[in-house]
Motif scaffolding. Structure first.
Motif, mmCIF file in Angstrom:
data_model
loop_
_atom_site.group_PDB
_atom_site.id
_atom_site.type_symbol
_atom_site.label_atom_id
_atom_site.label_comp_id
_atom_site.label_asym_id
_atom_site.label_seq_id
_atom_site.Cartn_x
_atom_site.Cartn_y
_atom_site.Cartn_z
ATOM 1 N N LEU A 171 0.847 -1.304 -0.014
ATOM 2 C CA LEU A 171 0.025 -0.043 -0.122
ATOM 3 C C LEU A 171 0.919 1.160 -0.098
ATOM 4 O O LEU A 171 0.565 2.072 -0.807
ATOM 5 N N LEU A 172 1.880 1.341 0.725
ATOM 6 C CA LEU A 172 2.777 2.345 1.005
ATOM 7 C C LEU A 172 3.465 2.756 -0.525
ATOM 8 O O LEU A 172 3.857 3.824 -0.708
ATOM 9 N N ARG A 173 3.857 1.653 -1.322
ATOM 10 C CA ARG A 173 4.591 1.756 -2.370
ATOM 11 C C ARG A 173 3.681 1.720 -3.550
ATOM 12 O O ARG A 173 4.185 1.579 -4.937
ATOM 13 N N TYR A 174 2.531 1.827 -3.549
ATOM 14 C CA TYR A 174 1.316 1.790 -4.524
ATOM 15 C C TYR A 174 1.597 3.142 -5.558
ATOM 16 O O TYR A 174 1.798 4.074 -5.129
ATOM 17 N N GLN A 175 1.525 2.529 -6.951
ATOM 18 C CA GLN A 175 1.668 3.655 -7.664
ATOM 19 C C GLN A 175 0.606 3.564 -8.986
ATOM 20 O O GLN A 175 -0.024 2.519 -9.365
ATOM 21 N N ASP A 176 -0.194 4.854 -8.912
ATOM 22 C CA ASP A 176 -1.429 4.937 -9.532
ATOM 23 C C ASP A 176 -1.701 4.751 -11.121
ATOM 24 O O ASP A 176 -1.066 5.476 -11.838
ATOM 25 N N PRO A 177 -1.862 3.478 -11.563
ATOM 26 C CA PRO A 177 -1.839 3.189 -12.970
ATOM 27 C C PRO A 177 -2.578 4.055 -13.872
ATOM 28 O O PRO A 177 -2.523 4.327 -15.119
ATOM 29 N N ILE A 178 -3.713 4.823 -13.354
ATOM 30 C CA ILE A 178 -4.467 5.662 -13.978
ATOM 31 C C ILE A 178 -4.433 7.135 -13.538
ATOM 32 O O ILE A 178 -5.249 7.856 -14.046
ATOM 33 N N GLY A 179 -3.517 7.441 -12.728
ATOM 34 C CA GLY A 179 -3.129 8.724 -12.286
ATOM 35 C C GLY A 179 -1.620 9.108 -12.376
ATOM 36 O O GLY A 179 -1.173 9.577 -11.361
ATOM 37 N N ASP A 180 -1.110 8.952 -13.691
ATOM 38 C CA ASP A 180 0.250 9.146 -13.902
ATOM 39 C C ASP A 180 1.191 8.386 -13.207
ATOM 40 O O ASP A 180 2.306 9.079 -12.900
ATOM 41 N N MET A 181 0.965 7.438 -12.536
ATOM 42 C CA MET A 181 1.870 6.517 -11.708
ATOM 43 C C MET A 181 2.388 7.158 -10.645
ATOM 44 O O MET A 181 3.488 6.829 -10.133
ATOM 45 N N GLN A 182 1.648 8.056 -10.015
ATOM 46 C CA GLN A 182 1.985 8.871 -8.896
ATOM 47 C C GLN A 182 2.003 7.810 -7.355
ATOM 48 O O GLN A 182 1.133 6.895 -7.546
ATOM 49 N N SER A 183 2.996 7.751 -6.685
ATOM 50 C CA SER A 183 2.848 7.154 -5.440
ATOM 51 C C SER A 183 2.161 8.213 -4.257
ATOM 52 O O SER A 183 1.801 9.214 -4.699
ATOM 53 N N GLY A 184 2.138 7.671 -3.097
ATOM 54 C CA GLY A 184 1.767 8.456 -2.170
ATOM 55 C C GLY A 184 2.282 9.483 -1.826
ATOM 56 O O GLY A 184 1.929 10.664 -1.311
ATOM 57 N N LEU A 185 3.619 9.396 -1.996
ATOM 58 C CA LEU A 185 4.616 10.486 -1.835
ATOM 59 C C LEU A 185 4.324 11.612 -2.743
ATOM 60 O O LEU A 185 4.539 12.907 -2.322
ATOM 61 N N HIS A 186 4.315 11.473 -3.884
ATOM 62 C CA HIS A 186 3.922 12.208 -4.987
ATOM 63 C C HIS A 186 2.615 13.152 -4.645
ATOM 64 O O HIS A 186 2.424 14.388 -4.683
ATOM 65 N N ALA A 187 1.635 12.268 -4.231
ATOM 66 C CA ALA A 187 0.278 12.857 -3.951
ATOM 67 C C ALA A 187 0.377 13.902 -2.643
ATOM 68 O O ALA A 187 -0.102 15.135 -2.520
ATOM 69 N N ALA A 188 1.171 13.582 -1.533
ATOM 70 C CA ALA A 188 1.486 14.238 -0.411
ATOM 71 C C ALA A 188 2.186 15.448 -0.916
ATOM 72 O O ALA A 188 1.685 16.694 -0.475
ATOM 73 N N VAL A 189 3.139 15.474 -1.994
ATOM 74 C CA VAL A 189 3.887 16.552 -2.349
ATOM 75 C C VAL A 189 2.773 17.715 -3.188
ATOM 76 O O VAL A 189 2.798 18.628 -2.747
ATOM 77 N N GLN A 190 2.087 17.012 -4.049
ATOM 78 C CA GLN A 190 1.103 17.781 -4.746
ATOM 79 C C GLN A 190 0.237 18.635 -4.137
ATOM 80 O O GLN A 190 -0.132 19.491 -4.153
ATOM 81 N N ALA A 191 -0.226 17.792 -2.717
ATOM 82 C CA ALA A 191 -1.240 18.598 -2.025
ATOM 83 C C ALA A 191 -0.537 19.465 -0.969
ATOM 84 O O ALA A 191 -1.343 20.250 -0.141
ATOM 85 N N GLY A 192 0.871 19.468 -0.789
ATOM 86 C CA GLY A 192 1.497 20.526 -0.144
ATOM 87 C C GLY A 192 1.338 19.963 1.475
ATOM 88 O O GLY A 192 1.488 20.668 2.315
ATOM 89 N N SER A 193 1.403 18.654 1.770
ATOM 90 C CA SER A 193 1.069 17.802 2.903
ATOM 91 C C SER A 193 2.376 17.486 3.379
ATOM 92 O O SER A 193 2.660 16.558 3.285
ATOM 93 N N ARG A 194 3.290 18.496 4.268
ATOM 94 C CA ARG A 194 4.207 18.077 4.725
ATOM 95 C C ARG A 194 4.285 16.835 5.830
ATOM 96 O O ARG A 194 5.266 16.134 6.123
ATOM 97 N N GLU A 195 3.076 16.910 6.559
ATOM 98 C CA GLU A 195 2.850 15.899 7.752
ATOM 99 C C GLU A 195 2.704 14.505 7.096
ATOM 100 O O GLU A 195 3.222 13.507 7.674
ATOM 101 N N VAL A 196 1.898 14.344 5.964
ATOM 102 C CA VAL A 196 1.944 13.029 5.305
ATOM 103 C C VAL A 196 3.150 12.628 4.839
ATOM 104 O O VAL A 196 3.802 11.515 4.875
#
Length: 269
Positions: A171-196
């Motif tokens: 789950l932690l290392r999942y990459q979204d196949p229909i969302g530009d292969m973003q990981s959770g870390l990409h998602a957190a960065v895009q959202a500006g969430s340093r806590e996540v």
């Protein structure tokens, strides 16, 4: 009045009240509490071909470019040059005109084919929302309360096979196949969430623990999480999206809260 072209029923949805929903004070003479009435809301997806569907009926019959009822092409080109499926959507949230529902239809079609990914996509959504507690809850969840139709698939009449369950490491290392292969870390960065981002780095990277602020450990301890053995696992910082970008590359583009992280090794290796 238009009806759903699939089931021929009115374009409404009955929402049953919660079991613990509040009722009016007092009881009728029978001594039993009154049974709350269901709430009636509109449920109308009006496609550009003219056909009306319930949302669920459309999902069950959906085809990528054609209306499942009249076979007319419902895909058009957006101003950015990409495909879109525009409709007028009337539901409990009100009327939304010229709404592009292609992303929702694409996601639901994908999940119909790969239902085991539903939890992972929800995990990414919590990362995008910056909801640390929800992220941790999903990592700690053992799927004990999932519905049977999420745990089993039918392969032929009378035969069932247990669905593959996604563990915390996957789950932690999942990459979204229909969302530009973003990981959770990409998602957190895009959202500006340093806590996540700090949480994901703690649990899924081998970033030197000396780089973590003390409050990160305090919060993790309070929430009941800590780093496990990570040396033999994929470091989340090494994951790249479909454009070849690391989470740090994305942070450089965004700037803002990520200024000062560049070159520290926190988001890339």
């Amino acid at each position: 009045m238009a009806v759903c072209v699939t089931c021929n029923n009115p374009l409404i949805l009955e929402i049953e009240p919660d079991d613990d929903s509040d009722t009016e004070m007092g009881e009728p003479s029978s001594g039993k509490a009154p049974i709350p009435e269901p709430t009636i809301v509109p449920d109308d997806v009006h496609l550009n071909c003219g056909c009306h569907f319930h949302w669920q009926c459309l999902l069950e019959a959906y085809q990528v470019t054609e209306c499942p009822n009249c076979s007319q092409n419902i895909s058009t080109t957006s101003s950015s040059g990409g495909p879109q499926v525009l409709c007028n959507l009337n539901n409990e949230g009100g009327m939304q005109e010229n709404l592009d529902i292609l992303p929702l239809l694409t996601e639901e079609s994908y999940l119909k084919a790969y239902p085991e990914d539903r939890k992972a996509r929800a995990f990414l959504e919590f990362c995008r929302e910056g909801d640390v507690r929800a992220v941790i809850a999903m990592l700690q969840d053992e799927d004990e309360d999932e519905d049977e139709d999420e745990e089993e698939i039918k392969e032929g009449e009378g035969e069932k096979t247990e669905r593959r369950k996604m563990g915390p490491d996957e789950l932690l290392r999942y990459q979204d196949p229909i969302g530009d292969m973003q990981s959770g870390l990409h998602a957190a960065v895009q959202a500006g969430s340093r806590e996540v981002a700090w949480l994901l780095l703690l649990l899924a990277s081998n970033l030197d623990l000396l780089q973590f602020p003390a409050e990160v450990f305090q919060e993790a301890e309070a929430l009941g999480v800590m780093r496990d053995v990570v040396e033999d696992k994929v470091d989340i910082r090494s994951l790249r999206d479909s454009d070849g970008r690391s989470a740090e590359d994305l942070a450089k583009e965004i700037g803002g809260v990520w200024r000062g992280w560049e070159g520290t090794g926190r988001l890339s290796i």
